[in-house]
Scaffold this motif. Structure first.
Motif, PDB file in Angstrom:
ATOM      1  N   LYS A 346      29.079  45.706  27.839  1.00 56.74           N
ATOM      2  CA  LYS A 346      30.530  45.787  27.701  1.00 56.74           C
ATOM      3  C   LYS A 346      31.228  45.608  29.055  1.00 56.74           C
ATOM      4  CE  LYS A 346      31.971  48.904  24.879  1.00 56.74           C
ATOM      5  NZ  LYS A 346      32.349  50.216  24.266  1.00 56.74           N
ATOM      6  N   ILE A 347      30.681  46.240  30.085  1.00 58.04           N
ATOM      7  CA  ILE A 347      31.293  46.151  31.421  1.00 58.04           C
ATOM      8  C   ILE A 347      31.209  44.733  31.970  1.00 58.04           C
ATOM      9  CG2 ILE A 347      31.113  46.939  33.819  1.00 58.04           C
ATOM     10  CD1 ILE A 347      30.097  49.622  32.715  1.00 58.04           C
ATOM     11  N   THR A 348      30.026  44.087  31.829  1.00 60.35           N
ATOM     12  CA  THR A 348      29.887  42.715  32.332  1.00 60.35           C
ATOM     13  C   THR A 348      30.797  41.753  31.581  1.00 60.35           C
ATOM     14  OG1 THR A 348      27.946  42.459  30.871  1.00 60.35           O
ATOM     15  CG2 THR A 348      27.534  43.042  33.172  1.00 60.35           C
ATOM     16  N   SER A 349      30.947  41.960  30.288  1.00 62.05           N
ATOM     17  CA  SER A 349      31.860  41.114  29.507  1.00 62.05           C
ATOM     18  C   SER A 349      33.294  41.301  29.980  1.00 62.05           C
ATOM     19  CB  SER A 349      31.751  41.454  28.016  1.00 62.05           C
ATOM     20  OG  SER A 349      30.466  41.173  27.523  1.00 62.05           O
ATOM     21  N   ARG A 350      33.648  42.553  30.249  1.00 57.79           N
ATOM     22  CA  ARG A 350      35.008  42.813  30.724  1.00 57.79           C
ATOM     23  C   ARG A 350      35.228  42.172  32.099  1.00 57.79           C
ATOM     24  NH1 ARG A 350      35.078  48.163  30.275  1.00 57.79           N
ATOM     25  NH2 ARG A 350      34.701  48.619  32.470  1.00 57.79           N
ATOM     26  N   MET A 351      34.224  42.272  32.961  1.00 52.96           N
ATOM     27  CA  MET A 351      34.348  41.657  34.288  1.00 52.96           C
ATOM     28  C   MET A 351      34.501  40.139  34.176  1.00 52.96           C
ATOM     29  SD  MET A 351      31.448  43.901  36.298  1.00 52.96           S
ATOM     30  CE  MET A 351      31.529  42.886  37.772  1.00 52.96           C
ATOM     31  N   TYR A 352      33.780  39.531  33.239  1.00 55.31           N
ATOM     32  CA  TYR A 352      33.878  38.078  33.048  1.00 55.31           C
ATOM     33  C   TYR A 352      35.276  37.701  32.548  1.00 55.31           C
ATOM     34  CZ  TYR A 352      33.084  33.465  31.057  1.00 55.31           C
ATOM     35  OH  TYR A 352      33.181  32.126  30.739  1.00 55.31           O
ATOM     36  N   GLU A 353      35.798  38.501  31.603  1.00 55.90           N
ATOM     37  CA  GLU A 353      37.138  38.240  31.077  1.00 55.90           C
ATOM     38  C   GLU A 353      38.187  38.362  32.177  1.00 55.90           C
ATOM     39  OE1 GLU A 353      37.930  40.757  27.777  1.00 55.90           O
ATOM     40  OE2 GLU A 353      36.237  40.026  26.579  1.00 55.90           O
ATOM     41  N   GLU A 354      38.022  39.363  33.023  1.00 55.58           N
ATOM     42  CA  GLU A 354      38.975  39.544  34.128  1.00 55.58           C
ATOM     43  C   GLU A 354      38.936  38.340  35.072  1.00 55.58           C
ATOM     44  OE1 GLU A 354      37.864  43.187  35.958  1.00 55.58           O
ATOM     45  OE2 GLU A 354      38.809  44.468  34.429  1.00 55.58           O
ATOM     46  N   LYS A 355      37.741  37.858  35.349  1.00 51.60           N
ATOM     47  CA  LYS A 355      37.598  36.723  36.269  1.00 51.60           C
ATOM     48  C   LYS A 355      38.203  35.460  35.669  1.00 51.60           C
ATOM     49  CE  LYS A 355      34.180  34.289  39.086  1.00 51.60           C
ATOM     50  NZ  LYS A 355      32.741  34.213  39.479  1.00 51.60           N
ATOM     51  N   THR A 357      40.460  35.236  33.317  1.00 50.68           N
ATOM     52  CA  THR A 357      41.907  35.408  33.188  1.00 50.68           C
ATOM     53  C   THR A 357      42.596  35.165  34.514  1.00 50.68           C
ATOM     54  OG1 THR A 357      41.576  37.058  31.442  1.00 50.68           O
ATOM     55  CG2 THR A 357      43.733  37.008  32.496  1.00 50.68           C
ATOM     56  N   ALA A 358      41.978  35.659  35.603  1.00 47.28           N
ATOM     57  CA  ALA A 358      42.544  35.458  36.936  1.00 47.28           C
ATOM     58  C   ALA A 358      42.541  33.976  37.313  1.00 47.28           C
ATOM     59  CB  ALA A 358      41.767  36.272  37.953  1.00 47.28           C
ATOM     60  N   LEU A 359      41.465  33.273  36.961  1.00 46.01           N
ATOM     61  CA  LEU A 359      41.394  31.840  37.270  1.00 46.01           C
ATOM     62  C   LEU A 359      42.458  31.048  36.527  1.00 46.01           C
ATOM     63  CD1 LEU A 359      37.511  31.281  37.288  1.00 46.01           C
ATOM     64  CD2 LEU A 359      39.060  31.269  39.263  1.00 46.01           C
ATOM     65  N   GLU A 360      42.771  31.496  35.322  1.00 44.94           N
ATOM     66  CA  GLU A 360      43.781  30.821  34.515  1.00 44.94           C
ATOM     67  C   GLU A 360      45.199  31.238  34.886  1.00 44.94           C
ATOM     68  OE1 GLU A 360      42.729  31.714  30.531  1.00 44.94           O
ATOM     69  OE2 GLU A 360      40.847  30.579  30.569  1.00 44.94           O
ATOM     70  N   GLY A 361      45.297  32.200  35.802  1.00 49.00           N
ATOM     71  CA  GLY A 361      46.618  32.650  36.247  1.00 49.00           C
ATOM     72  C   GLY A 361      47.308  33.577  35.275  1.00 49.00           C
ATOM     73  N   ASN A 362      46.572  34.139  34.339  1.00 41.77           N
ATOM     74  CA  ASN A 362      47.147  35.060  33.360  1.00 41.77           C
ATOM     75  C   ASN A 362      46.843  36.502  33.757  1.00 41.77           C
ATOM     76  OD1 ASN A 362      48.021  32.881  31.774  1.00 41.77           O
ATOM     77  ND2 ASN A 362      46.010  32.745  30.757  1.00 41.77           N
ATOM     78  N   VAL A 363      47.507  37.407  33.054  1.00 36.24           N
ATOM     79  CA  VAL A 363      47.284  38.836  33.290  1.00 36.24           C
ATOM     80  C   VAL A 363      46.544  39.406  32.098  1.00 36.24           C
ATOM     81  CG1 VAL A 363      48.360  41.083  33.689  1.00 36.24           C
ATOM     82  CG2 VAL A 363      49.366  39.014  34.687  1.00 36.24           C
ATOM     83  N   LEU A 364      45.425  40.083  32.366  1.00 32.79           N
ATOM     84  CA  LEU A 364      44.619  40.658  31.290  1.00 32.79           C
ATOM     85  C   LEU A 364      45.326  41.869  30.694  1.00 32.79           C
ATOM     86  CD1 LEU A 364      41.830  40.375  29.888  1.00 32.79           C
ATOM     87  CD2 LEU A 364      40.975  42.097  31.477  1.00 32.79           C
ATOM     88  N   ASN A 365      45.356  41.897  29.372  1.00 33.59           N
ATOM     89  CA  ASN A 365      45.950  43.035  28.666  1.00 33.59           C
ATOM     90  C   ASN A 365      45.138  44.293  28.954  1.00 33.59           C
ATOM     91  OD1 ASN A 365      46.726  44.975  26.704  1.00 33.59           O
ATOM     92  ND2 ASN A 365      47.503  43.337  25.382  1.00 33.59           N
ATOM     93  N   GLU A 366      45.798  45.314  29.504  1.00 32.28           N
ATOM     94  CA  GLU A 366      45.085  46.533  29.910  1.00 32.28           C
ATOM     95  C   GLU A 366      44.434  47.234  28.724  1.00 32.28           C
ATOM     96  OE1 GLU A 366      44.343  47.782  32.803  1.00 32.28           O
ATOM     97  OE2 GLU A 366      45.314  46.140  33.858  1.00 32.28           O
ATOM     98  N   GLU A 367      45.067  47.154  27.547  1.00 33.37           N
ATOM     99  CA  GLU A 367      44.499  47.817  26.373  1.00 33.37           C
ATOM    100  C   GLU A 367      43.188  47.173  25.969  1.00 33.37           C
ATOM    101  OE1 GLU A 367      47.313  47.928  23.257  1.00 33.37           O
ATOM    102  OE2 GLU A 367      48.755  49.183  24.332  1.00 33.37           O
TER     103      GLU A 367
END
Length: 445
Positions: A346-355, A357-367
């Motif tokens: 779960k943590i690695t998936s979240r880290m990948y999503e954050e990365k 999202t950052a590359l795409e210039g979007n903001v990850l939904n905190e929820e």
């Protein structure tokens, strides 16, 4: 007393001053017990009397003729019977009447001076001289007694001598103030004696977080946890242990914590810890105090540990780096291994999503970024193993470091817990630099 008044007065009826009366039982002086079976004579009658002339016995038992006219008992009539009297003197009611002491003042003086006391209250061979009516007014225990006793013995393990003395003083006072050091004794005794007003008075203090919060709430919890009469109070105090949790864990009192109360604390979102790893270590400390009897509780405690909130580095290394036997026992459980593996994924998936999202210039939904319930995070300067979740140094955290931290807490000032600051996990910091800065500030103090 107010309850008695409400029972006497109908709903919506205002309490007005009534004419004062006396309750009198009249005895018929002409009653003949031998002829009572055939006679219509009345032996006695009870009446409320307000006027002195109504005390005349012959008026109460005067015979009535069959046609409803009073029978005359004698032809010889006195002046008073003719209607002559001195009671109708002009201006009588206009005369200035002499004053007298108010009944309430006299009674208060007698109660407070303990004059003409009517009952002895015995508690472990100590005798309190009391007025029974005072006890009846406030205590349902005494008001429900069918007979008025001369001696009442109370159990000392429930109603202590100090508690009874303070309760009786409370009864006599118009503006009572409870002594905080003895509030537990008073509340337990008030519960036994069924003094509702005094129980409500005690709850005024218990409900006030200025009186009982964090350290004071924890002390009250420890003092009351084994008393069934204090169960509700005990549970309320447990909810107020937040920043004080780790200080409590560092004491021997924590080791005697009941299983249900431990579950409540470890499952709470409000408790304050440096890292979720401490929740794991807290469970191990409690289990290790009596492993033989408590090992059956292990899997139940595991359900309170939120492995997904632990640092990834720790989860990756704990199974091969930790050397404490109980920690090894716990993390070797199939259920725990499954949760650790699931949390890593779960943590690695979240880290990948954050990365991404950052590359795409979007903001990850905190929820969506973190679906786990959070704790109240702190950064204690005494905690040498504090690191941000992403810091590689988290892999070096061991149970022995936690024990060293608890030793540091024991040696710190008793208000150290109140100086610990809460941390916002969304604010990324250089944890190791922050730790060194706070440690130097603490030493300087």
């Amino acid at each position: 007393m107010e309850e008695l008044m409400r029972q006497k007065l109908p709903n919506g009826h205002k309490c007005e001053r009534q004419e004062l009366t006396c309750s009198v039982l009249f005895t018929n002086p002409k009653f003949n017990a031998q002829k009572s079976s055939t006679s219509d004579e009345i032996k006695s009658v009870a009446r409320l009397v307000s006027k002195t002339e109504d005390l005349a016995v012959d008026r109460v038992f005067r015979k009535i003729s069959k046609n409803g006219v009073e029978e005359s008992t004698s032809l010889n009539r006195s002046l008073f019977e003719f209607g002559h009297n001195f009671e109708d003197a002009d201006g009588w009611l206009q005369l200035e009447q002499p004053s007298k002491d108010h009944l309430a003042s006299v009674l208060r003086y007698m109660f407070e001076s303990h004059l003409k006391t009517t009952v002895h209250i015995e508690i472990n061979q100590m005798y309190f001289n009391c007025h029974f009516i005072v006890l009846q007014v406030y205590s349902r225990f005494f008001s429900d007694l069918e007979n008025i006793p001369l001696l009442v013995t109370l159990p000392e393990n429930i109603v202590s001598q100090k508690a009874f003395m303070l309760i009786y003083k409370w009864m006599l006072s118009d503006d009572p103030v409870l002594e905080l050091p003895h509030i537990v004794e008073v509340f337990v005794a008030a519960t036994y004696l069924r003094i509702n007003e005094l129980q409500a008075h005690c709850w005024k203090y218990f409900d006030d977080e200025e009186c009982f919060n964090e350290d004071t709430a924890c002390v009250l919890y420890v003092e009351t946890k084994d008393n069934p009469a204090m169960d509700v109070v005990c549970n309320v105090m447990l909810t107020r242990i937040r920043k004080f949790l780790l200080t409590f864990v560092a004491t021997k009192d924590f080791l005697d914590l009941s299983f249900s109360h431990l579950i409540f604390l470890l499952d709470s979102d409000q408790v304050c810890v440096n890292t979720e790893i401490e929740i794991l270590f807290i469970a191990v400390r409690w289990l290790g105090h009596n492993w033989r009897q408590r090992k059956g509780r292990l899997l139940s405690l595991v359900s309170c540990i939120r492995f997904s909130l632990m640092p990834l580095w720790y989860l990756l290394y704990v199974r091969r780096e930790e050397d404490h036997p109980l920690v090894i026992e716990l993390i070797s459980q199939p259920k725990v291994e499954h949760q650790i593996n699931e949390s890593i994924s779960k943590i690695t998936s979240r880290m990948y999503e954050e990365k991404m999202t950052a590359l795409e210039g979007n903001v990850l939904n905190e929820e969506n970024a973190n679906d786990s319930r959070q704790r109240n995070w702190i950064c204690d300067s005494l905690c040498t193993y504090y690191h941000d979740a992403g810091c590689p140094n988290t892999r070096e955290i061991r149970f022995k470091h936690f024990e060293d931290y608890l030793s540091q807490i024991q040696q710190s000032s008793k208000d150290h817990w109140s100086k610990v600051e809460r941390q916002d996990p969304s604010n990324k910091t250089d944890c190791c630099s922050l730790k060194k800065t706070k440690s130097s500030e603490f030493v300087a103090e």
